[in-house]
Scaffold this motif. Structure first.
Motif, PDB file in Angstrom:
ATOM      1  N   SER A 226      45.712  -5.934  88.935  1.00  0.00           N
ATOM      2  CA  SER A 226      46.220  -5.165  87.790  1.00  0.00           C
ATOM      3  C   SER A 226      47.342  -5.922  87.079  1.00  0.00           C
ATOM      4  O   SER A 226      47.459  -5.859  85.849  1.00  0.00           O
ATOM      5  CB  SER A 226      46.685  -3.771  88.225  1.00  0.00           C
ATOM      6  OG  SER A 226      47.951  -3.814  88.852  1.00  0.00           O
TER       7      SER A 226
ATOM      8  N   PRO B 185      48.283  -2.200  78.578  1.00  0.00           N
ATOM      9  CA  PRO B 185      48.998  -2.954  79.621  1.00  0.00           C
ATOM     10  C   PRO B 185      50.135  -2.150  80.259  1.00  0.00           C
ATOM     11  O   PRO B 185      50.336  -2.229  81.476  1.00  0.00           O
ATOM     12  CB  PRO B 185      49.539  -4.174  78.866  1.00  0.00           C
ATOM     13  CG  PRO B 185      48.603  -4.359  77.723  1.00  0.00           C
ATOM     14  CD  PRO B 185      48.202  -2.973  77.316  1.00  0.00           C
TER      15      PRO B 185
ATOM     16  N   GLY C  56      57.022  -3.123  78.147  1.00  0.00           N
ATOM     17  CA  GLY C  56      56.239  -3.889  79.117  1.00  0.00           C
ATOM     18  C   GLY C  56      57.036  -5.025  79.721  1.00  0.00           C
ATOM     19  O   GLY C  56      56.903  -5.324  80.916  1.00  0.00           O
TER      20      GLY C  56
ATOM     21  N   ASP D  99      57.064  -4.586  83.740  1.00  0.00           N
ATOM     22  CA  ASP D  99      56.284  -5.503  84.562  1.00  0.00           C
ATOM     23  C   ASP D  99      57.096  -6.106  85.703  1.00  0.00           C
ATOM     24  O   ASP D  99      56.681  -6.030  86.859  1.00  0.00           O
ATOM     25  CB  ASP D  99      55.640  -6.584  83.691  1.00  0.00           C
ATOM     26  CG  ASP D  99      54.618  -7.380  84.467  1.00  0.00           C
ATOM     27  OD1 ASP D  99      53.613  -6.777  84.913  1.00  0.00           O
ATOM     28  OD2 ASP D  99      54.816  -8.595  84.653  1.00  0.00           O
TER      29      ASP D  99
ATOM     30  N   THR E  50      50.585  -1.132  84.154  1.00  0.00           N
ATOM     31  CA  THR E  50      51.819  -1.422  84.889  1.00  0.00           C
ATOM     32  C   THR E  50      52.361  -0.163  85.550  1.00  0.00           C
ATOM     33  O   THR E  50      52.789  -0.198  86.707  1.00  0.00           O
ATOM     34  CB  THR E  50      52.869  -2.044  83.950  1.00  0.00           C
ATOM     35  OG1 THR E  50      52.330  -3.244  83.403  1.00  0.00           O
ATOM     36  CG2 THR E  50      54.152  -2.360  84.696  1.00  0.00           C
TER      37      THR E  50
ATOM     38  N   ASP F 144      47.003  -6.734  83.183  1.00  0.00           N
ATOM     39  CA  ASP F 144      47.940  -6.263  82.153  1.00  0.00           C
ATOM     40  C   ASP F 144      48.580  -7.440  81.421  1.00  0.00           C
ATOM     41  O   ASP F 144      48.788  -7.393  80.209  1.00  0.00           O
ATOM     42  CB  ASP F 144      48.958  -5.250  82.685  1.00  0.00           C
ATOM     43  CG  ASP F 144      50.055  -5.825  83.549  1.00  0.00           C
ATOM     44  OD1 ASP F 144      50.661  -6.834  83.180  1.00  0.00           O
ATOM     45  OD2 ASP F 144      50.337  -5.219  84.591  1.00  0.00           O
TER      46      ASP F 144
ATOM     47  N   LEU G  35      45.861  -8.839  78.995  1.00  0.00           N
ATOM     48  CA  LEU G  35      45.680  -7.963  77.831  1.00  0.00           C
ATOM     49  C   LEU G  35      46.868  -8.041  76.871  1.00  0.00           C
ATOM     50  O   LEU G  35      46.685  -8.093  75.651  1.00  0.00           O
ATOM     51  CB  LEU G  35      45.480  -6.510  78.279  1.00  0.00           C
ATOM     52  CG  LEU G  35      44.173  -6.183  78.992  1.00  0.00           C
ATOM     53  CD1 LEU G  35      44.179  -4.743  79.483  1.00  0.00           C
ATOM     54  CD2 LEU G  35      42.975  -6.435  78.079  1.00  0.00           C
ATOM     55  N   ALA G  36      48.070  -8.056  77.444  1.00  0.00           N
ATOM     56  CA  ALA G  36      49.267  -8.097  76.608  1.00  0.00           C
ATOM     57  C   ALA G  36      49.300  -9.379  75.769  1.00  0.00           C
ATOM     58  O   ALA G  36      49.630  -9.331  74.579  1.00  0.00           O
ATOM     59  CB  ALA G  36      50.521  -7.979  77.467  1.00  0.00           C
TER      60      ALA G  36
END
Length: 180
Positions: free
Chosen positions: A40, A4, A58, A62, A8, A44, A47-48
């Motif tokens: 995206s 992720p 992150g 982000d 980012t 991300d 997934l995170a």
């Protein structure tokens, strides 16, 4: 460096490309990159959360990527003449005020917790929708004026509400500093 976070960082690297596309009047490319950036962002985040890949890095990267993308698009579209300058100034000033408040709170050794308010999330959503509509209209040559006017008003109101709520939170937080 998690997947992720790499995604980012990729979104951050898209910022100069989208600014170039807008400055070069390549609005179809700008719109396509904006869509890729949006996808995206969703990937991300998914997934995170889904695979427990959330990280402190992150959590900082982000929102930085989101703000870099939106502020850059608003500024580029403002310079290009597709977005009124007053709206660009309002959007950019809000972000500068928030960053300034965070810096001041750090300088006073009173770091403020970074948690987005609901009005701020709504504001970001409205800014994304407005930017997407403007880029799509410019790229594909359709008249979006009634929708643009409505979204522009929503962005303006939510931006003002967001900054007001953040200022109130910041003043409340900083008022706990002991008087010397």
């Amino acid at each position: 460096m998690s997947i992720p976070n790499i995604i980012t960082l990729g979104r951050i690297l898209l910022v100069p490309i989208i600014v170039w596309a807008i400055a070069s009047n390549q609005m179809e490319i700008a719109f396509a990159i904006f869509v890729i950036a949006g996808v995206s962002d969703a990937v991300d985040g998914f997934l995170a959360k889904r695979f427990n890949m959330a990280s402190e890095l992150g959590a900082l990267l982000d929102p930085l990527a989101d703000k870099a993308l939106l502020v850059s698009i608003f500024v580029a579209l403002g310079i290009w003449g597709a977005v009124p300058r007053w709206l660009v100034i309002l959007v950019v000033s809000r972000d500068i005020m928030i960053v300034g408040a965070v810096i001041v709170s750090w300088l006073f050794d009173k770091p403020i917790p970074m948690k987005p308010l609901m009005v701020s999330k709504l504001n970001t959503g409205a800014q994304v929708a407005f930017a997407a509509l403007v880029l799509a209209a410019l790229g594909f040559g359709f008249d979006s004026s009634p929708y643009e006017a409505i979204l522009m008003a929503i962005v303006a109101v939510l931006t003002l509400l967001s900054v007001a709520f953040y200022v109130v939170e910041w003043v409340r937080h900083m008022s706990t500093i002991e008087q010397s």
